[in-house]
Write an enzyme that holds these catalytic residues in place. Sequence first.
Site, mmCIF file in Angstrom:
data_model
loop_
_atom_site.group_PDB
_atom_site.id
_atom_site.type_symbol
_atom_site.label_atom_id
_atom_site.label_comp_id
_atom_site.label_asym_id
_atom_site.label_seq_id
_atom_site.Cartn_x
_atom_site.Cartn_y
_atom_site.Cartn_z
ATOM 1 N N ARG A 97 -9.388 4.550 -15.260
ATOM 2 C CA ARG A 97 -9.146 5.161 -13.943
ATOM 3 C C ARG A 97 -10.248 6.333 -13.018
ATOM 4 O O ARG A 97 -9.443 6.831 -11.875
ATOM 5 C CB ARG A 97 -8.256 6.729 -14.650
ATOM 6 C CG ARG A 97 -7.623 7.490 -14.103
ATOM 7 C CD ARG A 97 -6.009 8.184 -14.663
ATOM 8 N NE ARG A 97 -6.271 8.594 -16.380
ATOM 9 C CZ ARG A 97 -7.439 9.915 -16.822
ATOM 10 N NH1 ARG A 97 -7.047 10.944 -15.860
ATOM 11 N NH2 ARG A 97 -7.015 10.059 -17.638
ATOM 12 N N TYR A 111 9.902 4.411 5.095
ATOM 13 C CA TYR A 111 10.393 3.732 3.540
ATOM 14 C C TYR A 111 11.262 4.223 3.249
ATOM 15 O O TYR A 111 11.508 5.490 3.044
ATOM 16 C CB TYR A 111 8.891 3.295 2.603
ATOM 17 C CG TYR A 111 8.756 2.450 1.664
ATOM 18 C CD1 TYR A 111 10.104 1.597 1.787
ATOM 19 C CD2 TYR A 111 8.342 3.211 0.707
ATOM 20 C CE1 TYR A 111 9.781 0.582 0.705
ATOM 21 C CE2 TYR A 111 9.424 2.851 -0.762
ATOM 22 C CZ TYR A 111 9.223 1.644 -0.939
ATOM 23 O OH TYR A 111 9.724 1.132 -1.738
ATOM 24 N N ASP A 141 1.683 5.373 7.301
ATOM 25 C CA ASP A 141 2.011 4.196 6.500
ATOM 26 C C ASP A 141 1.694 3.591 7.566
ATOM 27 O O ASP A 141 2.302 2.959 8.591
ATOM 28 C CB ASP A 141 3.119 4.566 5.805
ATOM 29 C CG ASP A 141 3.009 3.538 5.622
ATOM 30 O OD1 ASP A 141 2.568 2.495 5.146
ATOM 31 O OD2 ASP A 141 4.809 3.505 4.264
ATOM 32 N N LYS A 164 1.441 -5.197 -0.389
ATOM 33 C CA LYS A 164 2.493 -6.522 1.246
ATOM 34 C C LYS A 164 1.379 -7.233 1.499
ATOM 35 O O LYS A 164 0.689 -7.615 1.126
ATOM 36 C CB LYS A 164 2.815 -5.600 2.227
ATOM 37 C CG LYS A 164 3.885 -3.675 1.127
ATOM 38 C CD LYS A 164 5.476 -4.310 0.839
ATOM 39 C CE LYS A 164 5.991 -3.538 -0.272
ATOM 40 N NZ LYS A 164 6.477 -2.102 0.266
HETATM 41 C C1 PLP Z 1 6.961 -1.045 0.062
HETATM 42 C C2 PLP Z 1 6.390 -0.235 0.755
HETATM 43 C C3 PLP Z 1 6.139 1.006 0.615
HETATM 44 C C4 PLP Z 1 5.965 2.290 -0.930
HETATM 45 O O1 PLP Z 1 5.152 0.794 -1.769
HETATM 46 P P1 PLP Z 1 5.263 0.095 -2.856
HETATM 47 O O2 PLP Z 1 3.634 -0.830 -3.341
HETATM 48 O O3 PLP Z 1 6.384 -0.562 -3.230
HETATM 49 O O4 PLP Z 1 4.921 1.506 -3.544
HETATM 50 C C5 PLP Z 1 5.781 2.690 1.260
HETATM 51 N N1 PLP Z 1 5.410 1.858 2.613
HETATM 52 C C6 PLP Z 1 5.817 1.037 3.470
HETATM 53 C C7 PLP Z 1 5.546 0.765 4.476
HETATM 54 C C8 PLP Z 1 6.710 0.089 2.320
HETATM 55 O O5 PLP Z 1 6.769 -1.526 2.704
#
Ligand code: PLP
Length: 394
Positions: A62, A115, A186, A211
């Site tokens: 961790r 998101y 993000d 992603k």
């Molecule tokens: C999917 C997504 C998230 C969340 O990420 P997880 O890996 O599902 O926790 C945050 N920001 C964006 C732009 C996303 O597409």
Amino acid sequence: MAKQTASTWSDATRAVHSGEPRHGLNVPVTTPVVRTSNFNFADTAELKRFAEGKSSAYLYTRYGNPTLAAAEAKLADLEHAEAALVTASGTAAISSALLAALESGDEVIATRQIYGGSFNFFRDTLPRFGIRTHFVETSLEGVDRLVNEKTRVLYVESPANPTLQLVDLKKAAGLAHKHKLISMVDSTFGSPVLQKPLDVGFDLVLHSATKYLAGHSDIVAGVVAGSRARVARVREMMICLGGSMDPDAGYLLIRGLKTLELRVHRQSSTALELARFLEHHPKIARVHYPGLASHPDHRLARRQMSGGFGGMLAFDVKGGLPGARRFCDRVRIFLLAASLGGVESLIVLPIYTSHHRMGTAELEAAGISPGMVRMSVGLEDAHDLIADVRQALS
Ligand SMILES: *Cc1c(COP(=O)(O)O)cnc(C)c1O
């Protein structure tokens, strides 16, 4: 020929190799998965040095693990960051970064077009700890007026999920700098292939590595990158909250990074073809893709993204939700599935998935219509994908 050093390598090379030279050594070509929760210490003297913060030994996964450290080194390279941290999900990256920066009484300024899960965190979770968020548009208009002595963080997402609106990253970083706020972006939709927010002055860049970074729809993962000091603070919070990555996911993330550039470039060019096709289709009301000249942020996209405009697009089907549902129920190659950035092309209705916990007024304010279809373009042949869209709309 000049000897290649790490600093002269291109991003594509960095994504394949970690910074360590391996020539002349009989070592594995791929990164071993160090599948262990804990690490043996040589003696109590080493354990004591660890407790005093003087040892770089591993203690417990961790806190850190060699497979995860290899992933972090590659990601730091790709984002032009001093350091990176991998987490159990994008959500763990986002929540750890925010909670590391904020305390009760603080305020955040965030763009509204983010998101859905991030929006919920600002709207529902942070207020329980006395932290208030002011939402602004992607234009960042009004930020100067909203800043007060309690404001700590400026949070943006670009391109935004699912509307593909852009934030001027240079402007956002400049505003944060001017008001001494910690800037976070993000950058999931952009990926480090198309934009490098740290280069224009952001403090922290965040990703759902689920992603594009991992890219194969087989893990859930997150990343935070920035200066050594800031990432160390986020790591402390991640250790405290427990959102650490599993070493197997770390391996798959590293494996995904090796083809990141190839995937994103191909997905971007196919997405542009699809966007152009959709834009001229009589059953489509509007296409949202930053690579189209008709997109309101097209000029900004050309300025701050390079090598393409990404593999994500959205469009409004004429006839609203019933029309959009009919389309989604008729496609044969595209899969009706949440998430994005993988090799398979996906479609989804944001009002039922990523943004289902937002109310009608919130959806409208964020620019999300009930008939909006979000498309994640994979690696299938562009002609096959266009033919699929054509038959589903016919
Ligand atoms: C999917 C997504 C998230 C969340 O990420 P997880 O890996 O599902 O926790 C945050 N920001 C964006 C732009 C996303 O597409």
